[in-house]
Design a protein around this motif. Structure first.
Motif: not given
Ligand SMILES: Cc1ncc(COP(=O)(O)O)c(C=O)c1O
Length: 372
Positions: A69-81
């Motif tokens: 979730e933290a990575i997805a937020e930082r990169y503006a992608v979905a958690v499933d990416n």
């Protein structure tokens, strides 16, 4: 039957990959052989580790949700990416396990980071080398790579490249991805060395993952937060691709401490990375200027924060140069293991101004002693 006859042929022929950062047992030295954040890890890392070490009596969350979730937020992608691994090294291993079958051809520029070939060879793949031109300072030529895409299961690209330090523009990388998509070839793009470059936002292809089902990108905490001793890597792909990668993933691949610490770093320590980028940008200019005075020949410049330095005119090979620098307290990368012609090159990174001054002194003395 002897044990030897029971082992898979790929294992019998296997040579373990070699890496820099081999500081153990060498006492007080400056490590210029591994390309990590020169500021070291964030001050609060130990605090994060202590906080993260509660509840280790339980297994880790196998889905690694919090850190993803933290990575997805930082990169503006979905958690499933997002998929995480015990270092990007684990993800490098997983990719051919998921996509490459025995006998498949995989294409990669040469020289390049050795773990890709290692993982592919384990799966029984045939590796096709696309030599980078030494005359052209190892600059990648995308049209040459694209011309070799026939009947290839996957193509690897490292941006910037390890060990050469050369970077391709985003447009060029996406040309490769589009050409590969037409041939149903997967693209494995390594951006682990990009985050410490000022060009990260401009060159990264992470925002293109949902546009191509053949694009897979890896990144890592190792370099950006200077923490090779904790193993946290991550990767991006479209949701279907990540689903398949996840299907083959090792269970509990990321420990609880790594998951929690990684989430804290992603959320709270981006400024630490930014400061390092600013430092590296100015120091690499100084290093280049000073090295150009020390070396009796022109040094090719770098697109990254490490140099790939030819040794031909010093009349030494990479292991001897490493030895000579080590005698002066500095560890540089012996590049012989990258294969010919890298035995004629040394790789070293950029660090803080004080450390770089000590590096330059050692280089001056080494060059003088070799020229005698
Ligand atoms: C280009 C590149 N990719 C991936 C890795 C693996 O790093 P880690 O497993 O620490 O994420 C390295 C480490 O040296 C590297 O140089």
């Amino acid at each position: 039957m002897k044990l030897e006859d029971r082992v898979r042929p790929q294992i019998k022929a296997m040579m373990r990959p070699q890496h820099g950062g081999d500081v153990w047992g060498k006492g007080e030295i400056l490590d210029y052989s591994s390309n990590v954040n020169p500021l070291g890890h964030p001050e609060k890392l130990n605090e994060y580790i202590v906080q993260a070490s509660e509840g280790l009596v339980n297994y880790p969350d196998d889905s690694s949700l919090t850190i993803r979730e933290a990575i997805a937020e930082r990169y503006a992608v979905a958690v499933d990416n997002v998929l995480v691994g015990a270092g990007s090294a684990e993800i490098i291993r997983l990719f051919p396990e998921v996509f490459v079958s025995p006998g498949d051809k995989v294409l990669m520029p040469h020289p390049i980071f050795s773990e890709y070939g290692f993982g592919c060879r384990l799966m029984g793949a045939q590796i096709i080398d696309a030599p980078l031109s030494e005359e052209n300072d190892f600059r990648p030529d995308m049209s040459e790579l694209i011309a070799l895409l026939n009947d290839v299961k996957a193509v690897y690209f490292c941006n910037p490249n390890n060990p050469t330090g050369k970077m391709a523009a985003k447009k060029e990388v996406l040309e490769l991805v589009a050409a590969a998509a037409k041939k149903e070839t997967m693209v494995f793009l390594d951006e682990t060395l990009l985050e410490l470059s000022a060009k990260d936002a401009q060159v990264s292809c992470v925002d293109s993952i949902e546009s191509y089902d053949n694009l897979f990108i890896i990144r890592s905490f190792t370099k950006s937060f200077a923490m090779p001793g904790l193993r946290i890597g991550y990767s991006f792909g479209n949701k279907e691709l990540i689903n398949y990668m996840n299907a083959g993933r090792l269970t509990w691949n990321l420990g609880t401490v790594e998951q929690r610490v990684g989430a804290q770093l992603m959320r709270n320590e981006q400024n630490h990375v930014k400061k390092a980028v600013e430092l590296l940008e100015s120091e690499k200019v100084r290093m280049y200027r000073e090295m150009s005075k020390i070396l009796p020949y022109p040094l090719p410049n770098t697109d990254s924060y490490f140099f790939f330095c030819p040794l031909y005119q010093l009349k030494v090979k990479s292991p001897e140069f490493r030895r000579a620098m080590l005698e002066r307290g500095v560890l540089v990368r012996d590049c012989s293991s990258f294969g010919s012609p890298c035995e004629n090159y040394s790789r070293f990174c950029v660090k803080t101004p004080e450390m770089n001054s000590r590096f330059l002194e050692a280089l001056q003395e080494t060059v003088e002693s070799l020229s005698r």
